[in-house]
Write a protein that holds these residues in place. Structure first.
Motif, PDB file in Angstrom:
ATOM      1  N   ARG A 137       0.821  -1.210   0.000  1.00 45.81           N
ATOM      2  CA  ARG A 137       0.000   0.000   0.000  1.00 45.81           C
ATOM      3  C   ARG A 137       0.858   1.264   0.000  1.00 45.81           C
ATOM      4  O   ARG A 137       0.341   2.359  -0.251  1.00 45.81           O
ATOM      5  CB  ARG A 137      -0.944   0.008   1.208  1.00 45.81           C
ATOM      6  CG  ARG A 137      -1.908  -1.181   1.244  1.00 45.81           C
ATOM      7  CD  ARG A 137      -3.066  -0.925   2.185  1.00 45.81           C
ATOM      8  NE  ARG A 137      -3.916   0.144   1.698  1.00 45.81           N
ATOM      9  CZ  ARG A 137      -4.896  -0.018   0.803  1.00 45.81           C
ATOM     10  NH1 ARG A 137      -5.135  -1.219   0.292  1.00 45.81           N
ATOM     11  NH2 ARG A 137      -5.635   1.011   0.421  1.00 45.81           N
ATOM     12  N   SER A 138       2.142   1.138   0.277  1.00 39.64           N
ATOM     13  CA  SER A 138       3.000   2.323   0.316  1.00 39.64           C
ATOM     14  C   SER A 138       3.884   2.471  -0.938  1.00 39.64           C
ATOM     15  O   SER A 138       4.361   3.562  -1.231  1.00 39.64           O
ATOM     16  CB  SER A 138       3.887   2.298   1.563  1.00 39.64           C
ATOM     17  OG  SER A 138       4.729   1.164   1.570  1.00 39.64           O
ATOM     18  N   GLY A 145       2.768   5.138  -3.629  1.00 42.86           N
ATOM     19  CA  GLY A 145       2.960   6.507  -3.161  1.00 42.86           C
ATOM     20  C   GLY A 145       4.424   6.908  -3.156  1.00 42.86           C
ATOM     21  O   GLY A 145       4.782   8.047  -3.468  1.00 42.86           O
ATOM     22  N   GLN A 185      -3.301   2.478 -13.622  1.00 45.51           N
ATOM     23  CA  GLN A 185      -3.976   3.128 -12.496  1.00 45.51           C
ATOM     24  C   GLN A 185      -5.459   2.837 -12.668  1.00 45.51           C
ATOM     25  O   GLN A 185      -6.146   3.466 -13.475  1.00 45.51           O
ATOM     26  CB  GLN A 185      -3.713   4.634 -12.497  1.00 45.51           C
ATOM     27  CG  GLN A 185      -4.272   5.371 -11.302  1.00 45.51           C
ATOM     28  CD  GLN A 185      -3.393   5.288 -10.066  1.00 45.51           C
ATOM     29  OE1 GLN A 185      -2.175   5.279 -10.174  1.00 45.51           O
ATOM     30  NE2 GLN A 185      -4.009   5.246  -8.898  1.00 45.51           N
ATOM     31  N   SER A 241      -2.139   6.529  -3.628  1.00 45.63           N
ATOM     32  CA  SER A 241      -1.455   5.654  -2.668  1.00 45.63           C
ATOM     33  C   SER A 241      -0.736   6.496  -1.627  1.00 45.63           C
ATOM     34  O   SER A 241      -0.197   7.561  -1.940  1.00 45.63           O
ATOM     35  CB  SER A 241      -0.455   4.753  -3.392  1.00 45.63           C
ATOM     36  OG  SER A 241      -1.107   3.916  -4.318  1.00 45.63           O
ATOM     37  N   ASP A 278       1.730   4.539   4.459  1.00 47.35           N
ATOM     38  CA  ASP A 278       0.813   3.506   4.945  1.00 47.35           C
ATOM     39  C   ASP A 278       1.636   2.353   5.537  1.00 47.35           C
ATOM     40  O   ASP A 278       2.470   1.759   4.849  1.00 47.35           O
ATOM     41  CB  ASP A 278      -0.048   2.992   3.786  1.00 47.35           C
ATOM     42  CG  ASP A 278      -1.216   2.130   4.260  1.00 47.35           C
ATOM     43  OD1 ASP A 278      -0.992   1.235   5.101  1.00 47.35           O
ATOM     44  OD2 ASP A 278      -2.343   2.333   3.779  1.00 47.35           O
ATOM     45  N   VAL A 283      -2.502  -0.357  -9.830  1.00 57.27           N
ATOM     46  CA  VAL A 283      -2.772   0.444  -8.633  1.00 57.27           C
ATOM     47  C   VAL A 283      -4.284   0.555  -8.489  1.00 57.27           C
ATOM     48  O   VAL A 283      -4.956   1.144  -9.334  1.00 57.27           O
ATOM     49  CB  VAL A 283      -2.128   1.833  -8.720  1.00 57.27           C
ATOM     50  CG1 VAL A 283      -2.353   2.601  -7.418  1.00 57.27           C
ATOM     51  CG2 VAL A 283      -0.637   1.722  -9.026  1.00 57.27           C
ATOM     52  N   GLY A 321      -5.618   2.347  -3.749  1.00 53.22           N
ATOM     53  CA  GLY A 321      -4.444   2.755  -2.982  1.00 53.22           C
ATOM     54  C   GLY A 321      -3.407   1.671  -2.797  1.00 53.22           C
ATOM     55  O   GLY A 321      -2.346   1.916  -2.211  1.00 53.22           O
ATOM     56  N   CYS A 322      -3.665   0.460  -3.300  1.00 49.13           N
ATOM     57  CA  CYS A 322      -2.712  -0.649  -3.178  1.00 49.13           C
ATOM     58  C   CYS A 322      -2.043  -0.899  -4.520  1.00 49.13           C
ATOM     59  O   CYS A 322      -2.708  -0.942  -5.561  1.00 49.13           O
ATOM     60  CB  CYS A 322      -3.424  -1.909  -2.701  1.00 49.13           C
ATOM     61  SG  CYS A 322      -2.327  -3.330  -2.477  1.00 49.13           S
ATOM     62  N   THR A 323      -0.731  -1.069  -4.501  1.00 49.29           N
ATOM     63  CA  THR A 323       0.028  -1.355  -5.717  1.00 49.29           C
ATOM     64  C   THR A 323       0.375  -2.834  -5.774  1.00 49.29           C
ATOM     65  O   THR A 323       0.972  -3.373  -4.841  1.00 49.29           O
ATOM     66  CB  THR A 323       1.324  -0.523  -5.758  1.00 49.29           C
ATOM     67  OG1 THR A 323       0.986   0.864  -5.727  1.00 49.29           O
ATOM     68  CG2 THR A 323       2.128  -0.821  -7.011  1.00 49.29           C
TER      69      THR A 323
END
Length: 453
Positions: A222-223, A226, A351, A357, A361, A386, A389-391
Motif C-alpha cells: 500500500r505504500s 505513493g 492506475q 497511494s 501507509d 494500482v 491505494g494498493c500497488t
C-alpha cells in the motif's frame, strides 16, 4: 445503415495479440467492471445501456475476417447483451465479486461477437448492481472509465451529455489518409532504429497458442505506489517510469547485460482529440537502453524516462507493416509469432481508479506465488496495477531464464531502488544490491514464500 471497415491500429494490435492466446486462456483478454444500479429500475438500466450503445459505435461492433484480414462491422443497432438475474436474495455486500469473477472467466469468440456482456442482479425485484465484462479487443481501461462516468451521469440526469472522440472506424480511416503518412513513416524509422540496435537475446519466445511452464510472483504494497510517485516528483519523471527503471536494472543484472529492450504499453491518447475516444487504442512499443552501473540512481531514472518518452511518440503504428519491416530487416522468428518475437520483455502500469497511494501507509507488504501461472507469451513480463491505494506488481517469467531466486531479487531491487530514489538518489546503481536487504515490512516482507514445485 450497417458499415464494414478496416481496423484501426489499436484494434489490429489487439487482434494480433489475442489471436495468439491458447484457446483455454482467451478469458485473459477480459476486463471486468461493476456499476451501482441501486435506485434504478431494470427498464431504466436497459435504457441507459442503449443510450451508451447509440453514442459509442464500439458497443455495437462485431469482428469478421475477409480475405484473411480482420474487419469491423458497425451495426445500426443491437440489443444490450445483458442478462437479468431477478431470483436472488442478496445479503452479502461483496456478493458482486462472485458475479464479476464468473463473467470475466468466460471467454469471448473474437468473430461475430460484440465482445462484451453483462448481468443485472436484482434482490427481491430491486436492481442492485450491473456487472459487465469487455474484451480488450474492443475497449481499453481508459474507455471503461469513460463509459462508467457516462452511465453515472445519465442515471443522475437523462439530459447529460459527454465529450465523445472519433470512433475506431473513423480512426482507421484517418490512419489510411495521406495526412497520416508522416506519423506512419516516423514510427517505421523508429522501429528500424530499434531493430538495428538489436532486440534482447537472452529471452526465448514461443509460437502462438503454445504453452510453457512459467512462474508468477506478485508483490502487494500500500505504500510502494505513493513512494514511486514521490520519487517521480523529485526527479521530474512519472511514477511508472520509476518502477520500470528498477525493473530494467534487475533484469539487466540477471541477464548479465549492460542494455535491455523494454516494451511499454502505451495508451496512445496524447492528442487532445483522442482523450475521449471509446475503443481499444493500447499498443506495445519497445525501446533499447543502456543500464550503466556507474550511473547514479537519479541519472538512471532520467535516462530510462526519456528513452521511454521517445518511444511513446511512435507507439501508434500498423502492426502488420512493422512485422513485414522486421522480416525485411532480417528478423526471422522461427515460430512466426511476431507478437512474442518483437516484444520479448514488456512492462505495463495501470492506475485502475483515482484513489492515490499513501507512501506512509504501514500495512505489511505481501509476496505470493501464483499456483498456476499463465503459460504462454513472453518470457518476461511485469504488470503493475494500482487499485484502491494498493500497488500490485505481477511478474511473469520463464524459470529456465529467470529462476525463482532471480525473480525475487528483481522484486527486491525494484523496492530498494524506489526507496533510495527518494532518500538517496545520488547512490550508485552498482551498489544498489548491497543495500536492499533490510527494508520496511510495508515495502517488502521479511519472510519469503516458497515457489511452486
Amino acid at each position: 445503415m450497417s458499415v464494414e471497415a478496416p481496423l484501426s491500429n489499436g484494434q489490429l494490435f489487439s487482434w494480433r495479440e489475442i489471436e495468439r492466446y491458447p484457446d483455454d486462456w482467451l478469458a485473459e483478454a477480459n476486463l471486468p467492471v461493476t456499476w451501482d444500479a441501486r435506485g434504478l429500475s431494470a427498464g431504466r438500466v436497459t435504457e441507459l445501456l442503449r443510450r451508451l450503445m447509440d453514442r459509442h459505435e464500439v458497443l455495437r461492433t462485431t469482428y469478421h475476417v475477409r480475405d484473411g484480414r480482420p474487419v469491423q462491422h458497425v451495426h445500426d443497432a443491437m440489443a444490450p447483451p445483458v442478462e437479468h438475474d431477478d431470483a436472488r436474495v442478496v445479503t452479502d455486500p461483496n456478493e458482486f465479486e462472485l458475479t464479476k469473477a464468473e463473467l470475466v472467466a468466460k471467454p469471448f469468440s473474437m468473430i461475430g461477437d460484440p465482445n462484451w456482456r453483462g448481468r443485472l442482479v436484482s434482490s427481491e425485484g430491486t436492481p442492485l448492481y450491473l456487472s459487465l465484462t469487455f474484451s480488450h479487443l474492443i475497449v481499453d481501461l481508459w474507455s471503461i472509465h469513460h463509459l462508467q462516468d457516462q452511465f453515472k451521469a445519465l442515471a443522475a440526469d437523462p439530459r447529460a451529455t459527454a465529450a465523445v472522440g472519433p470512433p475506431p472506424r473513423e480512426l482507421a480511416r484517418r490512419q489510411r489518409e495521406e495526412s497520416w503518412r508522416p506519423r506512419q513513416e516516423g514510427s517505421e524509422r523508429y522501429w528500424r532504429a530499434v531493430l538495428d540496435k538489436g532486440l534482447m537475446d537472452g529471452l526465448p519466445t514461443l509460437p502462438a497458442k503454445v504453452k510453457r511452464n512459467r512462474l508468477e510472483l506478485t508483490l502487494r504494497s500500500r505504500s510502494l505506489g505513493g513512494l514511486a510517485a514521490e520519487a517521480g516528483k523529485r526527479h521530474g519523471v512519472t511514477a511508472p517510469a520509476v518502477v520500470m527503471a528498477f525493473v530494467a536494472a534487475g533484469l539487466a543484472r540477471h541477464l548479465d547485460t549492460d542494455r535491455v529492450t523494454m516494451s511499454l504499453m502505451s495508451s496512445n491518447r496524447f492528442d487532445p482529440e483522442d482523450q475521449h475516444n471509446v475503443g481499444t487504442m493500447n499498443q506495445l512499443i519497445p525501446f533499447v537502453t543502456a543500464v550503466d552501473l556507474r550511473a547514479t540512481l537519479a541519472d538512471h531514472l532520467k535516462r530510462l524516462h526519456w528513452a521511454s518518452a521517445k518511444a511513446y511518440r511512435h507507439s501508434c503504428y500498423d502492426f502488420d507493416r512493422i512485422a513485414a519491416l522486421a522480416a525485411e530487416l532480417g528478423e526471422r522468428p522461427e515460430h512466426g509469432c511476431w507478437v512474442n518475437h518483437l516484444f520479448r520483455a514488456w512492462f505495463n502500469y495501470i492506475q485502475v481508479d483515482r484513489r492515490p497511494s499513501d507512501p506512509h501507509d504501514p500495512s505489511p507488504a505481501e509476496l505470493a506465488w501464483t499456483p498456476v501461472a499463465q503459460q504462454y507469451g513472453q518470457a518476461f513480463r511485469v504488470r503493475v496495477e494500482v487499485r484502491g491505494g494498493c500497488t500490485s506488481v505481477l511478474m511473469l517469467a520463464d524459470p529456465e531464464v529467470l529462476p525463482a531466486e532471480a525473480m525475487t531479487d528483481i522484486m527486491r531491487t525494484l523496492v530498494a531502488g524506489v526507496r533510495l530514489a527518494v532518500t538517496d538518489p545520488q547512490h550508485a546503481l552498482k551498489d544498489l544490491w548491497n543495500v536492499g536487504a533490510a527494508m520496511p515490512p510495508s515495502l517488502f516482507p521479511p519472510e519469503l514464500p516458497e515457489p511452486p514445485r
